[in-house]
Design a protein around this motif. Structure first.
Motif: not given
Length: 604
Positions: A149, A157, A160-161, A165, A256-257
């Motif tokens: 992503r 990842d 980051c996720e 959130a 997220r990215t």
């Protein structure tokens, strides 16, 4: 789900080698790894998956040795006693945390399998197979990249996720300010911060940290400031302009990215909460901006923000470890405390009673009954009656599906393929206990067929229903001493954390780093108390009556924390300590809530 399907490889290797029974322990360990494989940090996977697997291997070793050493004529009195004592210890340790609970569960179930399942392989090979079955999903979890992503690397990842959130929950809370949904949105923000705190706990800080890890620390630091400002606004009910919500959502997308967030719209600085939100957005913009560039949104007269721009990320997200002084020693003390003893006694009684009942009935797969009871007795799967009903329904459905599969007389390859399908479904099925039970039932019956034993779908249903009845009876037995200790322990933790948070706000108003760390611990403890009180209140009256009033105390503590946060934001805005009137009001409310702790019913 892809990792769950691929985790069948050790079993497939054993089948292709002509020794399917050697792969059965590996498949059991892979099943547990799939259940424990939850969203989060890759660096946290060795603890979440590896520690329970090591405990399971120890349980398999102990169970196999005891089962081989006990003569057949002494099995009925000795084996239930052994499993009961082991359940007492494992249950007490399980009460100390989520990872400890997974360790205790795998230890007990693997010990039951070792005692009851007659595998032709030597014990060392069975233990090695169990460890290999858990090591392979762990290796997949650590090394196989998820879909990319943006600019983030697969190693981070999960972090980051989790961070994205948090920003999304902040935006949701800001959007709900002044509405009845604000309370639920604030609780969702606390849950997101708890998850992000756990996910980022394994990242490095200081000189050893990579550039990506330093960026994560800065962005989590900014999220803490945003969460504080949003909580203060929600407590006061001050309206938030829509552009501030959009700016926070842009931060979530950037988290997220891994991309810069770009220019952020500034909210009006007309109230203390809005000024704190504006400062927090500037802090976030600086944390997300590309290295080497200045702030995305320049302002003047903001030197006060720079004075508070400390790296609080390490103190805040490591608050879980520092909140319990003593580490392992404190966990052992809690296991030996009232909550650990109460839960350990329930688990031990369930293990001993279910094993004695199964041995008395003389069924071939007698170990299924105590293994099922171990799952059912876990309180983190929901209220007792609810999980018993879900277990019964799921077992019947899984047995019917497996009976249809076995009608065609499938070979080892087909059964292995069925196990792979079940492994892929486990991560999705964990969303509901009945669905998880159905998937696990199909998987277990396929493993029984792979071991060369006759189909036992009817026996599986009977054993599960007997386990449900056993757990219902033991779960409602009036044990000696006071009950409701788990709820009381959570409430005591929450009250102590709230007291430390309030004292810090009153005595050290300029220390934002320490305040955010204590705030995180206080909200986390209060959320755990609410969860424990809500779970107890959902039980049948014989259990629920022991914690009457606990929910009101836990909810009151959460409201007190919101009030302390709003007061601290006001004090920051004035650049002065908390006024005497607010300090007396907050202190009186804390004294009122702590005074209620001995009053809710805990009679035995």
């Amino acid at each position: 789900m892809a990792r769950g399907a691929a985790s069948v490889l050790p079993l497939l290797a054993a089948v292709l080698a002509g020794a399917p029974t050697a792969g059965v322990p590996a498949a059991v360990a892979a099943l547990f790894a799939g259940i424990n494989d939850r969203p989060g940090s890759r660096r946290g996977a060795p603890a979440a998956l590896g520690l329970p697997a090591a405990a399971g291997a120890c349980g398999l070793l102990a169970g196999t040795l005891v089962g081989a050493a006990v003569p057949q004529e002494l099995a009925t009195p000795v084996l239930p006693l052994f499993l009961g004592l082991l359940g007492l210890v494992a249950g007490a340790l399980s009460s100390t945390g989520a990872t400890a609970s997974a360790c205790g569960t795998q230890l007990l179930i693997a010990a039951v399998i070792g005692v009851g399942m007659d595998l032709p392989e030597p014990v060392w090979l069975s233990c090695l197979s169990y460890l290999s079955g858990a090591a392979w999903p762990l290796l997949l979890r650590r090394l196989v990249p998820s879909p990319r992503r943006g600019r983030i690397t697969y190693r981070l990842d999960g972090e980051c996720e989790a961070l994205a959130a948090v920003y999304e929950r902040v935006a949701a809370l800001l959007e709900a300010v002044g509405s009845p949904a604000a309370g639920a949105r604030r609780a969702a923000l606390t849950a997101a911060l708890d998850h992000a705190q756990d996910a980022l706990a394994g990242t490095r800080t200081g000189p050893r940290a990579s550039r990506a890890e330093r960026g994560l620390s800065a962005r989590y630091d900014a999220a803490a400031a945003l969460a504080e400002a949003a909580t203060a606004l929600a407590w006061k009910g001050e309206p938030v302009p829509e552009r501030a919500v959009h700016g926070t959502l842009r931060l979530a997308a950037a988290a997220r990215t891994g991309a810069p967030c770009g220019p952020l719209p500034a909210p009006p600085r007309t109230a203390s909460g809005l000024r704190a939100l504006d400062d927090a957005l500037l802090r976030a913009a600086e944390a997300f901006d590309a290295p080497g560039r200045g702030p995305v949104r320049a302002r003047t007269g903001r030197r006060a923000l720079a004075a508070g721009h400390l790296d609080a990320a390490d103190a805040v997200r490591r608050g879980t470890a520092t909140a319990v002084p003593g580490g392992a020693a404190a966990a052992l003390r809690r296991a030996a405390g009232p909550a650990g003893r109460e839960y350990g006694a329930r688990v031990g009684l369930c293990c001993a009673a279910s094993a004695a009942l199964a041995l008395a009935l003389g069924q071939a797969h007698w170990y299924w009954l105590p293994a099922t009871a171990v799952f059912l007795v876990k309180p983190d799967l929901g209220p007792l009656v609810s999980r018993v009903v879900c277990r019964a329904l799921g077992t019947v459905l899984g047995a019917v599906l497996c009976a249809l599969l076995l009608l065609s007389g499938p070979g080892p390859q087909v059964l292995t393929a069925a196990v792979a399908v079940c492994g892929a479904l486990v991560p999705y099925a964990t969303r509901h206990f009945a669905a998880q039970t159905a998937v696990v039932t199909v998987l277990v019956l396929c493993l029984v067929a792979l071991a060369g034993e006759p189909p036992a779908t009817g026996e599986r249903v009977v054993q599960s229903l007997l386990a449900c009845a056993t757990v219902l009876v033991v779960g409602h037995l009036p044990l000696p001493g006071r009950h409701g200790n788990a709820v009381r322990h959570r409430l005591d933790d929450a009250a102590c954390a709230a007291r430390r948070y309030l004292e810090h706000v009153l005595t050290e108003p300029g220390d934002r780093t320490g305040r955010w760390a204590l705030r995180r611990r206080a909200y986390r403890a209060a959320a755990a108390a609410q969860q424990a009180a809500g779970l107890s209140a959902a039980e049948l009256p014989p259990i629920a009556r022991h914690s009457e009033g606990a929910w009101q105390v836990a909810t009151g503590l959460v409201g007190l924390l919101d009030a302390i946060t709003a007061t601290a934001v006001d004090a920051d805005d004035r650049g002065a300590p908390v006024c005497r009137r607010d300090a007396e009001r907050l202190g009186a409310r804390l004294a009122e809530l702590t005074g209620l702790l001995p009053e809710f019913r805990v009679g035995g």
